[in-house]
Design a protein around this motif. Sequence first.
Motif, PDB file in Angstrom:
ATOM      1  N   ASP A 182      67.599  31.508  44.015  1.00 18.69           N
ATOM      2  CA  ASP A 182      66.680  32.643  44.172  1.00 18.69           C
ATOM      3  C   ASP A 182      66.819  33.274  45.556  1.00 18.69           C
ATOM      4  OD1 ASP A 182      65.487  32.909  41.677  1.00 18.69           O
ATOM      5  OD2 ASP A 182      64.071  31.279  42.050  1.00 18.69           O
ATOM      6  N   THR A 186      59.941  36.693  44.383  1.00 19.12           N
ATOM      7  CA  THR A 186      59.873  37.073  42.966  1.00 19.12           C
ATOM      8  C   THR A 186      59.558  38.571  42.851  1.00 19.12           C
ATOM      9  OG1 THR A 186      59.047  34.868  42.492  1.00 19.12           O
ATOM     10  CG2 THR A 186      58.790  36.495  40.751  1.00 19.12           C
ATOM     11  N   ILE A 233      66.345  28.678  38.508  1.00 20.27           N
ATOM     12  CA  ILE A 233      66.292  30.016  39.136  1.00 20.27           C
ATOM     13  C   ILE A 233      65.021  30.714  38.634  1.00 20.27           C
ATOM     14  CG2 ILE A 233      67.734  32.047  39.689  1.00 20.27           C
ATOM     15  CD1 ILE A 233      70.011  30.673  38.077  1.00 20.27           C
ATOM     16  N   SER A 275      62.686  32.702  39.793  1.00 14.95           N
ATOM     17  CA  SER A 275      62.445  34.131  40.061  1.00 14.95           C
ATOM     18  C   SER A 275      63.550  34.998  39.455  1.00 14.95           C
ATOM     19  CB  SER A 275      62.363  34.387  41.561  1.00 14.95           C
ATOM     20  OG  SER A 275      61.429  33.523  42.148  1.00 14.95           O
ATOM     21  N   GLY A 276      64.784  34.555  39.621  1.00 14.42           N
ATOM     22  CA  GLY A 276      65.917  35.362  39.127  1.00 14.42           C
ATOM     23  C   GLY A 276      66.002  35.428  37.622  1.00 14.42           C
TER      24      GLY A 276
END
Length: 468
Positions: free
Chosen positions: A267, A299, A446, A448-449
Amino acid sequence: MKVRLGGYNIDTKTIRELAGDRYADMTPEIISASYARISRDPRDVGLLRDEARKDVEKARKSNRAIVFGLGHSSIAEHAVFNFDVMGISRLAVESVEHFRLASFTEKSQRYIRLGRDFVVPEEISKAGMKRDFKGLMRELSDAYQIVYESIRALGAEDETAKEDARYLMPLATTAQFGMTVNARELEYMISRLASHPLAELREFASRLYGVAGRIAPSLVKYPDPTEYFKAVPSVRNEIREIAGNKKSSPGGDGPSAILVDVTPDPDTRLAAALIFASTDMGHSESMRRAAKIGKRRRTDLIASTMKTMKPHDSVWREFENVRLLYEVIVSSSCFAQLKRHRMATIITQDYLPSLGISIPDSVRKAGQVGLLREVASTSGRVYRKISSRVEKARDYALLNAHRRRVLFEINLRELYHFSRLRSDIHAQWEIRQLSDMMCDLAAEMIPSGSILLCGKDSFDQRKKDLFG
Ligand SMILES: Cc1cc2nc3c(=O)[nH]c(=O)nc-3n(C[C@H](O)[C@H](O)[C@H](O)COP(=O)(O)OP(=O)(O)OC[C@H]3O[C@@H](n4cnc5c(N)ncnc54)[C@H](O)[C@@H]3O)c2cc1C
């Protein structure tokens, strides 16, 4: 500004009709030759093309000098071919579609009901195993019809019945596909396949060269097998000897996925790439800022790139900075779809009957698991018999249900694309299960991604949950 159409591909019948006596002069080498001269000749490219058209032999000479003499090889990419390919086995198609810079559209075993069309490989005929092999093919196509009818009898759609009954069909089943490929990739394909252990692929390479070598001799110049490519099977044997080998334990009866490796601190890496591209900071400073802002703002930062996104939009290129390496076990049916993702790095093992078979739910509901297992076992017997005489041809006897291990490396941007297609309701069940597993594993590492990693069908809801 001026934009002019320099050329485009049209079908051979039309070219033949229009060209008449000049058909032999019709070659895409003209386009390559004119573009090749752009870098050194200040004249309008239209004039350069007129010159090439007037003297095709001179254009060929210039191509040879520039593409092969100087090594300016991308010139050959401006010449593009379309090939209709019929009567080739599904097994051979796997090696053809290995080439990532070509485009393919293939007859779908999902949408077309299969008959008794299969290839009898030269190696198997020469090894005196034609009868065993043809017997197996008959048994498999009879079983396919039985399973198809049983699934239909349950009230399932025709498409579901075809989609799942094909798990009983062999890799020797014939396929049909259209291939669009540029001269550079084509030459590479011909040379590699001319060095292939399977006679069917060597024949394919020779047929490709038979056509392309005549039409564009200056661009497809080195079609021959090479010692380097021919040595691949023996080098693999050496590697096996050095590493030793261990029998694989059977997996379940559906796909499986393990996330073997992922870019460290993914992230932060992704947020840093976004900061890097949006500010004047260097990468180290971008990493420091991405780490410092904390998880929530990271995020938000990543989510801000998706506010106006629609299901068909791809995520930003910065997502490519995060890479994921999966080890998956899939059936041949599933692999046929997986291998079409050309932006991934796909490393395969051989099919291993010891990994068991994938079993579609509809086959289970139709009470035909016994028949599937029975034909898998006959196929396994023929596979072992072929293996003892002519090992390289043994896979022709395997079923679409047989499985292999695959290392699948993909960047996060491409995983978004993959999930849109493959976690979608319209995707075939096995690749959908696989895609869902891959997305879940990605989301753990991951968080947030991966916020909008999902199929097209759930995109709107997921986006609403995220942005309100
Ligand atoms: C529901 C469904 C049904 C399908 N049915 C069939 C079928 O009947 N027959 C069949 O042959 N295939 C079929 N496919 C496979 C499909 O045609 C694609 O090959 C596969 O989904 C891989 O997608 P892709 O080409 O977008 O992905 P990748 O190869 O992973 O490429 C990723 C992205 O890179 C770009 N890209 C890659 N290569 C090129 C290129 N040469 N030119 C321009 N852009 C490029 C595109 O943006 C592409 O989306 C089906 C797929 C789905 C989802």
